[in-house]
Design a protein around this motif. Sequence first.
Motif, PDB file in Angstrom:
ATOM      1  N   UNK A  27       2.858 -18.187  78.058  1.00  0.00           N
ATOM      2  CA  UNK A  27       1.727 -18.448  77.167  1.00  0.00           C
ATOM      3  C   UNK A  27       1.908 -17.630  75.894  1.00  0.00           C
ATOM      4  N   UNK A  28       1.433 -18.172  74.785  1.00  0.00           N
ATOM      5  CA  UNK A  28       1.585 -17.472  73.509  1.00  0.00           C
ATOM      6  C   UNK A  28       0.391 -17.765  72.609  1.00  0.00           C
ATOM      7  N   UNK A  29       0.290 -16.973  71.568  1.00  0.00           N
ATOM      8  CA  UNK A  29      -0.729 -17.187  70.546  1.00  0.00           C
ATOM      9  C   UNK A  29      -0.039 -17.659  69.284  1.00  0.00           C
ATOM     10  N   UNK A  30      -0.449 -18.828  68.806  1.00  0.00           N
ATOM     11  CA  UNK A  30       0.100 -19.387  67.581  1.00  0.00           C
ATOM     12  C   UNK A  30      -0.855 -19.078  66.440  1.00  0.00           C
ATOM     13  N   UNK A  31      -0.310 -18.617  65.352  1.00  0.00           N
ATOM     14  CA  UNK A  31      -1.071 -18.429  64.123  1.00  0.00           C
ATOM     15  C   UNK A  31      -0.538 -19.454  63.134  1.00  0.00           C
ATOM     16  N   UNK A  32      -1.433 -20.199  62.503  1.00  0.00           N
ATOM     17  CA  UNK A  32      -0.999 -21.279  61.620  1.00  0.00           C
ATOM     18  C   UNK A  32      -2.001 -21.483  60.502  1.00  0.00           C
ATOM     19  N   UNK A  33      -1.569 -22.223  59.474  1.00  0.00           N
ATOM     20  CA  UNK A  33      -2.438 -22.570  58.346  1.00  0.00           C
ATOM     21  C   UNK A  33      -2.530 -24.088  58.243  1.00  0.00           C
ATOM     22  N   UNK A  34      -3.746 -24.590  58.096  1.00  0.00           N
ATOM     23  CA  UNK A  34      -3.928 -26.030  57.932  1.00  0.00           C
ATOM     24  C   UNK A  34      -3.686 -26.456  56.488  1.00  0.00           C
ATOM     25  N   UNK A  35      -3.924 -25.569  55.557  1.00  0.00           N
ATOM     26  CA  UNK A  35      -3.686 -25.793  54.135  1.00  0.00           C
ATOM     27  C   UNK A  35      -3.152 -24.493  53.547  1.00  0.00           C
ATOM     28  N   UNK A  36      -2.317 -24.562  52.503  1.00  0.00           N
ATOM     29  CA  UNK A  36      -1.692 -23.349  51.968  1.00  0.00           C
ATOM     30  C   UNK A  36      -2.664 -22.235  51.560  1.00  0.00           C
ATOM     31  N   UNK A  37      -3.804 -22.560  50.993  1.00  0.00           N
ATOM     32  CA  UNK A  37      -4.714 -21.539  50.481  1.00  0.00           C
ATOM     33  C   UNK A  37      -5.879 -21.222  51.415  1.00  0.00           C
ATOM     34  N   UNK A  38      -5.735 -21.546  52.695  1.00  0.00           N
ATOM     35  CA  UNK A  38      -6.801 -21.270  53.652  1.00  0.00           C
ATOM     36  C   UNK A  38      -6.408 -20.107  54.552  1.00  0.00           C
ATOM     37  N   UNK A  39      -7.390 -19.430  55.133  1.00  0.00           N
ATOM     38  CA  UNK A  39      -7.065 -18.358  56.073  1.00  0.00           C
ATOM     39  C   UNK A  39      -6.385 -18.939  57.315  1.00  0.00           C
ATOM     40  N   UNK A  40      -5.527 -18.156  57.945  1.00  0.00           N
ATOM     41  CA  UNK A  40      -4.859 -18.659  59.141  1.00  0.00           C
ATOM     42  C   UNK A  40      -5.819 -18.807  60.321  1.00  0.00           C
ATOM     43  N   UNK A  41      -5.496 -19.747  61.195  1.00  0.00           N
ATOM     44  CA  UNK A  41      -6.218 -19.966  62.444  1.00  0.00           C
ATOM     45  C   UNK A  41      -5.302 -19.560  63.591  1.00  0.00           C
ATOM     46  N   UNK A  42      -5.883 -19.360  64.772  1.00  0.00           N
ATOM     47  CA  UNK A  42      -5.065 -19.047  65.943  1.00  0.00           C
ATOM     48  C   UNK A  42      -5.396 -20.012  67.077  1.00  0.00           C
ATOM     49  N   UNK A  43      -4.415 -20.189  67.944  1.00  0.00           N
ATOM     50  CA  UNK A  43      -4.571 -21.062  69.106  1.00  0.00           C
ATOM     51  C   UNK A  43      -3.724 -20.477  70.217  1.00  0.00           C
ATOM     52  N   UNK A  44      -4.258 -20.403  71.416  1.00  0.00           N
ATOM     53  CA  UNK A  44      -3.545 -19.815  72.545  1.00  0.00           C
ATOM     54  C   UNK A  44      -3.204 -20.899  73.559  1.00  0.00           C
ATOM     55  N   UNK A  45      -1.967 -20.900  74.029  1.00  0.00           N
ATOM     56  CA  UNK A  45      -1.577 -21.885  75.029  1.00  0.00           C
ATOM     57  C   UNK A  45      -0.123 -21.749  75.420  1.00  0.00           C
ATOM     58  N   UNK A  46       0.355 -22.724  76.163  1.00  0.00           N
ATOM     59  CA  UNK A  46       1.729 -22.754  76.648  1.00  0.00           C
ATOM     60  C   UNK A  46       2.459 -23.913  75.994  1.00  0.00           C
ATOM     61  N   UNK A  47       3.570 -23.621  75.342  1.00  0.00           N
ATOM     62  CA  UNK A  47       4.355 -24.668  74.690  1.00  0.00           C
ATOM     63  C   UNK A  47       5.012 -25.527  75.762  1.00  0.00           C
ATOM     64  N   UNK A  48       4.730 -26.820  75.687  1.00  0.00           N
ATOM     65  CA  UNK A  48       5.264 -27.764  76.657  1.00  0.00           C
ATOM     66  C   UNK A  48       6.479 -28.506  76.104  1.00  0.00           C
ATOM     67  N   UNK A  49       6.465 -28.770  74.788  1.00  0.00           N
ATOM     68  CA  UNK A  49       7.525 -29.591  74.216  1.00  0.00           C
ATOM     69  C   UNK A  49       7.738 -29.236  72.754  1.00  0.00           C
ATOM     70  N   UNK A  50       8.991 -29.306  72.328  1.00  0.00           N
ATOM     71  CA  UNK A  50       9.383 -29.216  70.923  1.00  0.00           C
ATOM     72  C   UNK A  50      10.049 -30.550  70.627  1.00  0.00           C
ATOM     73  N   UNK A  51       9.600 -31.250  69.587  1.00  0.00           N
ATOM     74  CA  UNK A  51      10.128 -32.593  69.365  1.00  0.00           C
ATOM     75  C   UNK A  51      10.146 -32.950  67.890  1.00  0.00           C
ATOM     76  N   UNK A  52      10.866 -34.006  67.601  1.00  0.00           N
ATOM     77  CA  UNK A  52      11.034 -34.519  66.243  1.00  0.00           C
ATOM     78  C   UNK A  52      10.385 -35.892  66.161  1.00  0.00           C
ATOM     79  N   UNK A  53       9.547 -36.084  65.130  1.00  0.00           N
ATOM     80  CA  UNK A  53       8.920 -37.391  64.902  1.00  0.00           C
ATOM     81  C   UNK A  53       8.998 -37.688  63.414  1.00  0.00           C
ATOM     82  N   UNK A  54       9.655 -38.775  63.067  1.00  0.00           N
ATOM     83  CA  UNK A  54       9.808 -39.183  61.669  1.00  0.00           C
ATOM     84  C   UNK A  54      10.347 -38.045  60.804  1.00  0.00           C
TER      85      UNK A  54
END
Length: 84
Positions: A27-54
């Motif tokens: 399990x891990x905590x992901x920190x990410x930004x939905x838009x460049x000038x917004x504060x980061x958000x966090x989400x906790x979970x277990x990575x199930x898949x890494x994939x490529x789409x388009x």
Amino acid sequence: MPTSATYRPISCSFYDELEARATTGQACTLTYRTQPDTPPSTYHGTIQDLYLREKVEYLRLADGFELRFDALVAVDDKELRNYC
């Protein structure tokens, strides 16, 4: 997360961090930004898949949450900006 922006690939070494967590089911905590000038958000979970789409890379957590790699700021205490 950047949906209409041009995709910017992340570093291979940071990808390795994501892949290690997906492989071990850690399990891990992901920190990410939905838009460049917004504060980061966090989400906790277990990575199930890494994939490529388009020609865009994503990760999917066990609960179905999906995130573009270029929206990531950090995973746990490892910040993307510290990887090249």
